[in-house]
Design a protein around this motif. Structure first.
Motif, mmCIF file in Angstrom:
data_model
loop_
_atom_site.group_PDB
_atom_site.id
_atom_site.type_symbol
_atom_site.label_atom_id
_atom_site.label_comp_id
_atom_site.label_asym_id
_atom_site.label_seq_id
_atom_site.Cartn_x
_atom_site.Cartn_y
_atom_site.Cartn_z
ATOM 1 N N LEU A 6 69.472 42.455 3.497
ATOM 2 C CA LEU A 6 70.911 42.655 3.653
ATOM 3 C C LEU A 6 71.260 43.269 5.001
ATOM 4 O O LEU A 6 72.257 42.908 5.622
ATOM 5 N N ALA A 7 70.442 44.226 5.430
ATOM 6 C CA ALA A 7 70.746 44.943 6.665
ATOM 7 C C ALA A 7 69.498 45.661 7.145
ATOM 8 O O ALA A 7 68.556 45.895 6.375
ATOM 9 N N THR A 8 69.492 46.012 8.411
ATOM 10 C CA THR A 8 68.392 46.794 8.961
ATOM 11 C C THR A 8 68.948 47.827 9.921
ATOM 12 O O THR A 8 69.898 47.552 10.658
ATOM 13 N N ALA A 9 68.390 49.019 9.875
ATOM 14 C CA ALA A 9 68.802 50.108 10.765
ATOM 15 C C ALA A 9 67.602 50.503 11.614
ATOM 16 O O ALA A 9 66.696 51.183 11.129
ATOM 17 N N PRO A 10 67.544 50.060 12.875
ATOM 18 C CA PRO A 10 66.401 50.366 13.739
ATOM 19 C C PRO A 10 66.628 51.620 14.576
ATOM 20 O O PRO A 10 67.766 52.023 14.819
ATOM 21 N N SER A 11 65.525 52.216 15.007
ATOM 22 C CA SER A 11 65.630 53.379 15.885
ATOM 23 C C SER A 11 65.837 52.978 17.339
ATOM 24 O O SER A 11 66.390 53.745 18.124
ATOM 25 N N ASP A 12 65.377 51.774 17.705
ATOM 26 C CA ASP A 12 65.460 51.351 19.095
ATOM 27 C C ASP A 12 65.315 49.831 19.168
ATOM 28 O O ASP A 12 65.191 49.149 18.135
ATOM 29 N N GLU B 105 64.670 50.673 -9.264
ATOM 30 C CA GLU B 105 64.524 49.501 -8.409
ATOM 31 C C GLU B 105 64.021 49.904 -7.034
ATOM 32 O O GLU B 105 63.994 51.082 -6.680
ATOM 33 N N CYS B 106 63.631 48.910 -6.264
ATOM 34 C CA CYS B 106 63.244 49.112 -4.866
ATOM 35 C C CYS B 106 64.373 48.542 -4.011
ATOM 36 O O CYS B 106 64.694 47.359 -4.113
ATOM 37 N N ILE B 107 64.985 49.379 -3.174
ATOM 38 C CA ILE B 107 66.161 48.943 -2.421
ATOM 39 C C ILE B 107 65.826 48.533 -0.985
ATOM 40 O O ILE B 107 66.716 48.124 -0.244
ATOM 41 N N PRO C 67 55.667 43.261 7.025
ATOM 42 C CA PRO C 67 55.315 44.453 6.245
ATOM 43 C C PRO C 67 56.402 44.940 5.303
ATOM 44 O O PRO C 67 56.110 45.354 4.183
ATOM 45 N N ALA C 68 57.671 44.921 5.725
ATOM 46 C CA ALA C 68 58.736 45.406 4.844
ATOM 47 C C ALA C 68 58.834 44.533 3.601
ATOM 48 O O ALA C 68 58.969 45.037 2.480
ATOM 49 N N ARG C 69 58.771 43.215 3.790
ATOM 50 C CA ARG C 69 58.829 42.294 2.648
ATOM 51 C C ARG C 69 57.676 42.568 1.682
ATOM 52 O O ARG C 69 57.863 42.609 0.460
ATOM 53 N N ASP C 70 56.483 42.774 2.228
ATOM 54 C CA ASP C 70 55.324 42.997 1.363
ATOM 55 C C ASP C 70 55.397 44.351 0.662
ATOM 56 O O ASP C 70 54.977 44.486 -0.493
ATOM 57 N N ALA C 71 55.914 45.374 1.358
ATOM 58 C CA ALA C 71 56.045 46.696 0.737
ATOM 59 C C ALA C 71 57.040 46.655 -0.418
ATOM 60 O O ALA C 71 56.823 47.282 -1.460
ATOM 61 N N VAL C 72 58.139 45.915 -0.241
ATOM 62 C CA VAL C 72 59.126 45.767 -1.312
ATOM 63 C C VAL C 72 58.523 45.003 -2.479
ATOM 64 O O VAL C 72 58.675 45.394 -3.645
ATOM 65 N N LEU D 16 67.216 47.157 4.139
ATOM 66 C CA LEU D 16 67.785 47.170 2.796
ATOM 67 C C LEU D 16 67.796 45.748 2.244
ATOM 68 O O LEU D 16 68.098 44.801 2.978
ATOM 69 N N VAL D 17 67.474 45.603 0.958
ATOM 70 C CA VAL D 17 67.402 44.280 0.333
ATOM 71 C C VAL D 17 68.250 44.258 -0.931
ATOM 72 O O VAL D 17 68.594 45.305 -1.491
ATOM 73 N N ASP D 18 68.579 43.038 -1.374
ATOM 74 C CA ASP D 18 69.309 42.892 -2.631
ATOM 75 C C ASP D 18 68.328 42.692 -3.780
ATOM 76 O O ASP D 18 67.107 42.799 -3.605
#
Length: 282
Positions: free
Chosen positions: A113-119, A183-185, A136-141, A105-107
């Motif tokens: 802001l936070a990350t929720a991982p599976s493992d 927006e993209c969250i 990748p997450a930064r680029d996708a956002v 999750l980003v501001d």
């Protein structure tokens, strides 16, 4: 799920949310069928558009229901057998046909802001992205579009993150944005999806269900993501380090990230050690 909560109540709440999502999916599909019938008889494109909207909404609720039902089953086994509380993101990984996944999750300024991982591998991969400032997450956002990189292209695309994530044994990363209406969250990152059983379209459908139903909609469950890593403690550690070293908070944050990367430890653990006085940088 919140391990400090009452486990039977948590399991019951998970089932309640799953049933609600399934009912909303059925209502939306029913409306879609109704408008499809009207479109055929009246030959009015407005009814076709309404049918499409309701079928899309129904598909979103259906995916959310499947995710919530998977989590509810795990929660019920947890109540019966004990052990560590189940992670919602484990079911998301299964739905994506992957070994590991993580939601970031980003501001409004695209700060994590936070990350929720599976493992643990997913957690370490997201820590790398946060520490190195690329991935990748930064680029996708940023692009608001899917990112799919594998093999040697990982190092070409991200000179720091690529080799580091490959050292974790990860050979492919796909990230899709979490698109809210205006927006993209954040992003859903999928690590090493199983060949032939997963696709970017599937990941986008899961991301849409997570965003519109589980994160922002009525299907949200308090404590649902269990194991979420909030970055607030990292910024707190940067403030402590800035005071200790007499440097800027920006420079201190880079020092915290660098120490976590050098030690190969989760950045949240490093930050807590700094805040609680067990570690001093410099």
């Amino acid at each position: 799920m919140d391990p400090s909560g009452d486990s039977p109540a948590q399991a019951a709440l998970a089932w309640q949310r799953a049933v609600g999502a399934r009912a909303r999916a059925e209502r939306a599909f029913g409306l879609a069928r109704r408008y499809e019938g009207l479109a055929r008889s009246a030959r009015d494109p407005m009814f076709e558009r309404l049918a499409h909207i309701h079928r899309t909404t129904g598909a979103r609720h259906q995916v959310a229901a499947e995710l919530l039902e998977s989590h509810a089953r795990r929660a019920s086994r947890w109540v019966r057998d004990g052990g560590p509380p189940p992670r919602f993101m484990t079911g998301v990984a299964e739905a994506c046909g992957a070994h590991s996944v993580a939601v970031t999750l980003v501001d409004g300024d695209r700060n994590q802001l936070a990350t929720a991982p599976s493992d643990q591998p997913a957690r370490r991969a997201q820590d790398l992205e946060f520490a190195l400032g690329e991935g990748p997450a930064r680029d996708a956002v940023r692009a608001r579009a899917p990112i799919d990189v594998s093999g040697r292209a990982l190092s070409v695309c991200w000179p720091g993150y690529g080799p580091a994530v490959m050292a974790l044994g990860i050979g492919q990363v796909v990230a899709v944005p979490l698109q809210a209406p205006d927006e993209c969250i954040g992003a859903l990152a999928v690590f090493d999806p199983h060949p032939g059983t997963a696709s970017t379209l599937l990941f986008s459908q899961v991301a849409d269900a997570l965003t519109r139903s589980v994160l922002l909609g009525r299907d949200a469950v308090p404590g649902l993501f269990g194991g979420i890593d909030f970055r607030a403690v990292v910024h707190q550690a940067a403030g402590v380090t800035a005071v200790q070293l007499g440097c800027s908070v920006v420079d201190a944050l880079e020092l915290v990230k660098a120490r976590a990367f050098a030690d190969g430890r989760p950045i949240g653990d490093i930050a807590r050690d700094i805040v609680e006085g067990r570690l001093t940088l410099g």
